[in-house]
Each structure stands twice: as C-alpha cells, then as structure tokens.
Enzyme design. Structure first.
Site, PDB file in Angstrom:
ATOM      1  N   HIS A  71       0.814  -1.210   0.000  1.00  0.00           N
ATOM      2  CA  HIS A  71       0.000   0.000   0.000  1.00  0.00           C
ATOM      3  C   HIS A  71       0.859   1.276   0.000  1.00  0.00           C
ATOM      4  O   HIS A  71       0.533   2.263  -0.665  1.00  0.00           O
ATOM      5  CB  HIS A  71      -0.939  -0.048   1.216  1.00  0.00           C
ATOM      6  N   GLU A  74       1.940   1.872  -3.405  1.00  0.00           N
ATOM      7  CA  GLU A  74       0.821   2.437  -4.175  1.00  0.00           C
ATOM      8  C   GLU A  74       0.821   3.967  -4.040  1.00  0.00           C
ATOM      9  O   GLU A  74       0.661   4.695  -5.020  1.00  0.00           O
ATOM     10  CB  GLU A  74      -0.504   1.845  -3.671  1.00  0.00           C
ATOM     11  N   HIS A  75       1.022   4.449  -2.810  1.00  0.00           N
ATOM     12  CA  HIS A  75       1.107   5.902  -2.615  1.00  0.00           C
ATOM     13  C   HIS A  75       2.313   6.491  -3.367  1.00  0.00           C
ATOM     14  O   HIS A  75       2.213   7.555  -3.975  1.00  0.00           O
ATOM     15  CB  HIS A  75       1.257   6.223  -1.123  1.00  0.00           C
ATOM     16  N   GLU A 151      -3.505   7.787   7.482  1.00  0.00           N
ATOM     17  CA  GLU A 151      -4.561   6.953   6.908  1.00  0.00           C
ATOM     18  C   GLU A 151      -4.882   5.798   7.847  1.00  0.00           C
ATOM     19  O   GLU A 151      -6.042   5.433   8.047  1.00  0.00           O
ATOM     20  CB  GLU A 151      -4.123   6.422   5.531  1.00  0.00           C
TER      21      GLU A 151
END
Lengths: 456, 433
Positions: A71, A74-75, A151
């Site tokens: 993840h 992904e950022h 997040e």
C-alpha cells in the site's frame, strides 16, 4: 467490511438475447510478448473510458517487518519518474479531464483513470512510464509515509469495528498472510524505509506481473495498438516464487476481544470456508453464496426478519462471504445486539439461525428470491463502466479467467436447497470458528478538556 | 476486507463530485395532471428503469423539538404499506429483482426505485412504489422498534469523533435555524406515531413532488407512470419557505475526545441553489480544495507536510445557504500546526484568488471531465433529480461548460469575498491536543 456479491460482466438469460452477437467476443484480450495482458470491453453508451492497471501483488505477498509496503508503494507511485515530476501524474490526469486513484487489497494493487475516451493513449503512456521508471526518492518517502500513518489512524486506529476485524484476522489465521492488515501494523510503518518500497517495486512491478483492463467507448483493436506502443517496450523479468503459506487446520474455537470507545458491542463469527478454485467442478462456494443471500440478501431475509424484527435481539445483523480470493475463505456472521441484550445472546441468536438451516434447510421460495436478485443485479451492473472493469480485474486477480463470470452465474443459479443445507452442515462447526467481540468503552473515561470558545 | 480501500475512496468521491450535468442529455419536462412536476430522460441502451420521487420533506421540515421526524417518517414508509406488511414489501421487491431506495437529507426526502424494464416486472414494482409513497401503514410496533434502533445508532454515533465534529459544525453554522437542529435523545423520545402520520400527510403531497424518470420507456409510458405514482397523494400545499440563515460570528470550538486523530472543520453558511456566483465558486474551489490531488490544500497539508490523508473543501448549495466546508483529520498532537497551515492557505486564496495557471487547469478539468458526470443512468438520475427538486433551469446541463469557461480570476476573488468572509468562519476541532 464489504459485502461483495458477484460482479460479472456477461449475462445469461434475460438480456443475453439482446447482446448475443457481441457477447461472444466482447471482452477482447490481447497478450503482449512481455507477458502483459490487455483486456478490453467495449461499452459505447457514453464517450468515456476507464483504464486500469492491475498488479498481481497485494498485502498477502508481504513479509513480517514490512507489512503495509504494498500500500505504501501504491502511494509512492504518484511521486514521480524521470519524465514526470512528483505530483505531475495527478496534474496531467486532471488536465485531461480525468479522475484517478488507486487501491490496494490483500490480493492485488490496482491503479485507474476515468477519462474522456480520446485521452486513453495519454493514460497508457503515464502508466507504462511508472510501471518501470519510478524515482522513489527518500525525500518524497519521508513525507508520504506520514500520510499513510494518518490513513491508518483514520481508517483503523479510530474505528472500533476496523480494530476488531484486524484483531480477528490476526487470530483466525496463524500461518497465512491474510493475518496481517492491508494498511500494515503501525510499528512496521514507523520503521519502513524508502529501500523497502524500492525492493517491493523491483520485485513485483513488471509487465509480466500486470494486466490492463479498459472498459468504454473504444475500439478494441485501437486499444491493442496503443498498448503495444506504450507497454510493449517494457521488458519482462522473472518473478520470485510465491510460497503457498497454507493455513493449517484449525481445531477448536478461537476468541478475541477488543476494547475501544463505543456505545454498542459487536459480535463477529468467522467460519473457515472454501473458495472457488475450479469454476466447473466446485459446488460448495456457490452454495455458500446462496446461503448468504438467504440469510441477509435483502430487507426481509432471515437475519433481518428474525433477529432484528421478530426477536428484537439485534440492532443489525448480516452474513458476509466472498467466494473468490487468492487466499483462504471465511464466512462471517455479524451482529450488534439491541439495548439490554448481551453479546452471548447475540452469538446464540446467530448460531440458532444456522442451526435452523442445518435442520430444516431453506425453502425453494427463498432460493428463487435470491436468484431473482442475482439475475437483476447482473443487468444493473452494466450501468457502470467502472464496476464492469472491476469485475474483470478481480476475477483475473484471484486466478479465475475473466470469461468465467457467466459460468459462475449459471452455477449460482443451479444451486439447490439441498446443497445449501449441506454447506450449512459442513462449514459451521466450532472447530473452524473464530469469534471476535467489540467491548465498548465509555468515552467518559477519556481525559476531559474544557470547552474553549475563542473569538478571532 | 479486500475492497476496503476502494470502498473508502468511492466514499470520498462523493465529497469531490460537484453538482453538474452535461449537454447531450435530453430532459423532457411537464406537469402531471396531479400537479407533480416530471423530468424524463429516455435511455434505451439497457433494459432498466430508474425512478425517483422527491419531496420537500427533509430534516429542515422537522417541527422544533422533534428533530429526527423526517428521517423516521421516510424510514417507516418502506416498512409496511397498503395491504403489505414490512416483510411483504421487501420480499416482493426481491422477487422482482427491484431495488427500493431513498432517504431524507436536510432539504429533500426521496423514494427511488430501480427495476428491470420487462413489462410484468416493472408494472409490479411501480405498484409497490406507489403504495409506499401514498399509503404507508406506520404500524405502532414497527415505530417503537425503529425509534429504538435509531436511538441506539445515535448513541453509537455520538461516541465517534467525526460525528461529534460534524454536529458541532452544523450547530455552529446554523444555530437554531432548521439546518442547525439535529436529532437528539430527547427529540427522538418526543416523537409520537401520530407525528409521522401527520408529517407524511402534510409533506408527501403532489404539489411538492418532483418525479424523475430515466430509462427504457416511452414518453407516454413515463406520463402514465408519473400519474400512477402521485395520483393517490393529496394535492397539498408547498412546504413553508425556510428562513434565511443568519451568518454566525467567527468562533473556535474545541471538544475533547480520546481519538488518535483530531477532526478539524472550518466553514460557514455560504451558497444557495441558483446563486449566480455558483460557477465562480466551483472554479475557485477546485484550486483551493475541491480538485482532489491537485488542490492547494492537498499540496500544502498532505504532500508537503504529511499532516493528513484526506483534506478537502467544498460548497454544498442548498435551498437556503448551504455550507462551505474545509475538513481534515490529523494526529492530535499536530492539530494546531495543521490548522494554521489550513488557515494560511485559505487566507492567501481569499486575498489573491487562483493564479491564471490554476484557473486554466480548473476549467480544463471541470469542463473536460463533464462527460464522466453523466455516463450512467444512475448519474443522470442523480443530476436530473437535483435539477427538478431545486427548480434549476432545464438548460443547466447545456450551458454549464460555457458558464465555467467564462469565469475569470477576478470573478473568483469577488465571489469568495462575498461568500467566504473570515469574520463568520466557524472552526471546530475535536480531539486536538
């Protein structure tokens, strides 16, 4: 948690006749020599297109100590290449009149843009560029890892039900990587480095570990040509082997409690369940899907009718099961007890509903109702290009051919009442059960601050 | 679960989506003999029909002291109507593969239906919808149960920092104006069954109904459908006009909570539907905090400093002035730092407006992405029903791009100066250190 019912592109029955000439070919697939598959579904209703790139790498491919790196990467994919500066990716998509984002799951990582159809080539150029040429600078990483920690605070640490679900998975799975949260453990995020992200990128971001899905007002031949031009130049590279990490058999109920600031308790019961591996030969996953629909597929399904309305035992109750995944499956029963009812009573109520199916089965009427919804749902799905692209992408992600959607619907429609009763007997024993309980804590115990009204 | 990231980002999409529509959608409009206004878009590509009936029966119509009545009333309409009990309604719909939806927001209460276009299925589904709209039963036992469930959900939500922040924000903006009143334990307890019956009889009336129909049927069929859905309703009278909200004095409210993150909101009552500044504010807000990843707030708060995962600003035009709102969540220890950066960005934007480059980028995206806002029946329904309910001009779709293109930097600055005055800005911080 999601209640993902089947989402498949092709239709049988009702509108099959309408689409018949096209349905044989559409979607279209083309494989580049570097191993990248391109799947195109033509949908000419509006002058737009959705472009998605899917990587066969999700949180289940991570290892301890670097959980959350799929993840995080992904950022970082939005932080620039030698050709496209940090933040430029978003700016270019916006300038094209597009919207873009990305998502990471246990099984995959995917990126998408929704654009006016004439901008599709530009999007391919951008995605192809970052597939192999990401900068991954330490400076950008320093800032972005803080965003990811925010997040996590937002979506998990301050969400009692997310904390419960996270804890449940960590207990239900001992060996399989599904035990780890997609977002990653906070301490792993705190100690993650740009090099961890680089390693992940180098390992998995290659054309032979990816596929492209396009749905929209496009000509598939033109899309294939554009894909050859933009993605075709990228070199394939051998992928590391993937270990199965099979979950050992469970022998006895597991329980976990999470305390968090909340008002209402929650009970989640997770039963080990099978997953579709062979579309033609499998039976039980389809029967479990139909069981889920009979239990909580509509407003007057059993849980709602019995537990919420008649017995007033629950404020809400539901069943959740996803028959497609790369890893092992779970069938979840979830309930929030009404005021004055305990979590034990809630658990007993959920168990009683399963017991009723085990002993008495389900009626033909209930099963037909679930099937009617399934058939209608397949047609409604065609109203969204994004949803159609998701279907194709998710089937591919879990190792099922994207064309098997139609067959899966046929299989679901063929499930009998006897098969539903049989899976209720087969998979709902205590030996494969994990129970999670949210134990609500009053806010009053938190440190109090004075109310301050400040004028500017 | 596997889709949780996606779910969350789709939810975010709701925040970013503006209220728009596009050229190329042909809206037919007429008034039914029942008095209901009808908005129809024929679309034959898929064998489905979407219908929505909107009434001025949102929370702003709640009697003082009975906040929550509009939502309870709408909720109970699906739970028993005509000769159907609550299970009958749900099971019949499920048998047809039809989906009944809707709800009550601040201005509007909606009943919506998606059905297959097959003659037998749609006829049955429309019949159920008509009954739900015009003949809800409001059984006592269901009322007691649903009120208890609503209370439980309210108590739960009052433990959540995002709910505490949102309620304080609306209350700070609107005070005792109907937009500022929210359901509480006491107001829910004060509601009686007869209140629901009366609210339904007074508010669900043909003269205030806007019927939006999108899908595979002819104009003649749509005309008949609009009559079928509204002929059993009383003609009624138009809902009372809401008072104009007074602008609050700038206030900063800090509320305690043990959460890991502070929830921060800044805003004020700002924009009414039909205001000519709408276009300038949309263009300006894109650069400030509406343009997703490319906005100033996103760059300063998230990209440069890593202060937040989500930071945004938007205008929510309503019947009366709806809010302008900036929102973010950040680690509680850095709440003040993040708030300062946010204020600085806003202040600078108010002083200078967007740059020419930003203005151009904003227009390019808003105009260029226009087709994406109407590329499904669902999106067409959402847009056309808003046009119908709020009485926006029927050429709204056709002139939208042109009006966006005409906006200048000076327009944006002037519009923000008119609608976002710091002297009226409410700040709410929940769980900040």
């Amino acid at each position: 948690m999601t209640m993902r019912r089947h989402v498949f592109p092709m239709l049988a029955g009702l509108i099959g006749a309408l689409l018949a000439p096209q349905a044989q070919a559409n979607p279209y697939e083309h494989k580049l020599t570097n191993g990248l598959s391109v799947i195109v579904k033509e949908d000419r209703r509006a002058p737009t297109a959705v472009h998605m790139v899917w990587y066969r790498a999700g949180s289940m491919d991570e290892t301890n100590g670097t959980t959350g790196v799929a993840h995080v990467l992904e950022h970082m994919m939005f932080k620039g290449t030698p050709k496209v500066g940090p933040g430029e990716f978003n700016r270019l998509v916006a300038a094209a009149g597009g919207r873009d984002n990305a998502f990471t799951s246990r099984d995959y990582t995917a990126y998408f843009q929704q654009v006016p159809k004439e901008k599709l080539g530009e999007m391919m150029a951008l995605e192809a560029d970052r597939m192999r040429h990401l900068n991954l600078s330490a400076g950008e990483f320093e800032q972005e890892i803080k965003v990811v920690m925010e997040e996590r605070r937002l979506r998990t640490d301050d969400q009692p039900q997310s904390l419960l679900f996270e804890a449940m998975n960590a207990v239900a799975f001992k060996a399989h990587p599904y035990r780890r949260p997609i977002i990653g453990w906070m301490n792993d995020l705190e100690s993650m480095t740009a090099q961890d992200a680089r390693d992940w990128y180098e390992r998995w971001y290659v054309p032979n570990n990816a596929y492209v899905v396009v749905v929209g007002d496009v000509d598939h031949k033109e899309v294939f040509r554009a894909a050859e031009k933009h993605y075709g130049v990228l070199k394939a590279r051998p992928l590391p082997s993937r270990k199965p990490q099979d979950e050992p058999a469970q022998a006895g109920v597991r329980r976990v409690t999470v305390k968090a600031p909340a008002e209402l308790p929650v009970v989640i019961m997770g039963y080990r369940a099978p997953i579709v591996r062979d579309v033609e030969k499998d039976v039980d996953p389809y029967a479990l899907e139909m069981l889920g629909a009979v239990l909580s597929g509509h407003g007057a399904a059993r849980f709602s009718r019995h537990l919420v309305r008649e017995q007033r035992l629950a404020v809400s109750a539901g069943a959740e099961y996803d028959s497609t995944a790369r890893g092992p499956g779970m069938f979840y029963l979830v309930g929030t007890p009404s005021e004055g009812k305990t979590v034990s009573e809630m658990e007993a109520g959920l168990r009683a509903e399963i017991a009723k199916v085990q002993s008495e089965g389900v009626t033909a009427e209930e099963l037909n109702r679930a099937k009617a919804q399934l058939v209608a749902g397949e047609i409604y799905k065609l109203d969204s290009m994004f949803a159609q692209a998701m279907e194709v992408g998710q089937l591919e992600a879990v190792g099922l051919p994207y064309r098997s959607g139609e067959r899966i619907i046929e299989k679901l429609k063929a499930v009998s009442a006897e098969q539903v009763q049989a899976v209720a007997k087969r998979y709902f024993g205590d030996d494969g059960l994990t129970v999670g309980v949210l134990d609500p804590q009053p806010l009053a115990d938190a440190p109090r601050r004075s109310f301050a009204n400040v004028r500017h | 679960m596997n889709n949780k990231m996606l779910k969350a980002l789709l939810a975010l999409g709701v925040i970013f989506s503006a209220q728009a529509a596009m050229a190329g959608v042909k809206i037919e409009n007429w008034t039914a003999p029942t008095g209901a206004r009808v908005f129809f878009v024929e679309s034959r590509a898929l064998p489905i029909i979407d219908v929505q009936v909107d009434f001025a029966a949102g929370a702003a119509q709640d009697p003082v002291g009975k906040s929550g009545l509009a939502q309870l009333t709408r909720g109970l309409m699906d739970l028993g109507a005509g000769d159907m009990n609550e299970s009958d309604v749900a099971m019949k719909l499920a048998d047809l593969g039809a989906r009944l939806g809707g709800g009550a927001d601040t201005d509007r209460a909606s009943v919506s239906l998606r059905t297959l276009a097959d003659a037998d299925k749609r006829a049955a589904a429309f019949g159920i919808m008509r009954t739900v709209i015009s003949a809800p039963r409001f059984p006592e036992a269901v009322f007691e149960r649903e009120r208890a469930r609503t209370l439980a959900a309210l108590r739960e939500s009052l433990t959540r920092p995002e709910t505490i922040a949102s309620r304080a924000f609306w209350s700070g903006l609107y005070g005792k104006h109907p937009y500022g009143l929210q359901p509480g334990i006491e107001s829910l307890a004060a509601i009686e069954l007869d209140d629901l019956r009366e609210f339904h009889a007074a508010k669900y009336v043909a003269s205030s109904a806007a019927v939006t129909i999108v899908g595979a049927l002819s104009r003649a069929e749509a005309e008949a459908l609009a009559v079928q859905l509204t002929e059993a309703l009383p003609a009624g009278v138009a809902a009372p006009v809401l008072p104009v909200p007074a602008l609050p004095a700038a206030t900063e409210l800090r509320l305690p909570h043990p959460a890991a993150q502070a929830h921060i909101h800044l805003g004020l009552p700002a924009l009414k539907r039909g205001d000519p500044d709408f276009y300038a504010l949309m263009v300006g807000n894109y650069s400030l905090g509406g343009g997703g990843f490319v906005s100033r707030l996103m760059k300063e708060v998230r990209d440069k400093r890593g202060f937040a995962y989500s930071v945004y600003s938007y205008f929510a035009p309503m019947k009366e002035a709806g809010p302008f709102q900036i929102g973010l969540q950040t680690k509680r220890a850095q709440a003040n730092d993040a708030l300062k950066v946010t204020r600085d960005v806003l202040q600078q934007f108010l002083a200078e407006g967007p740059s020419e480059v930003e203005l151009k980028a904003a227009k390019a995206n808003i105009v260029g992405s226009f087709p994406l806002r109407l590329d499904s029946n669902r999106k067409i329904l959402d847009n056309v029903s808003a046009i119908g309910f709020y009485g926006m001009p029927l050429d709204y779709l056709d002139t939208y791009a042109q009006k966006i293109e005409q906006v200048t930097v000076a327009d944006v600055r002037a519009a923000f100066a008119r609608h976002v005055q710091p002297a009226h800005l409410i700040t709410v911080v929940v769980a900040g250190d």
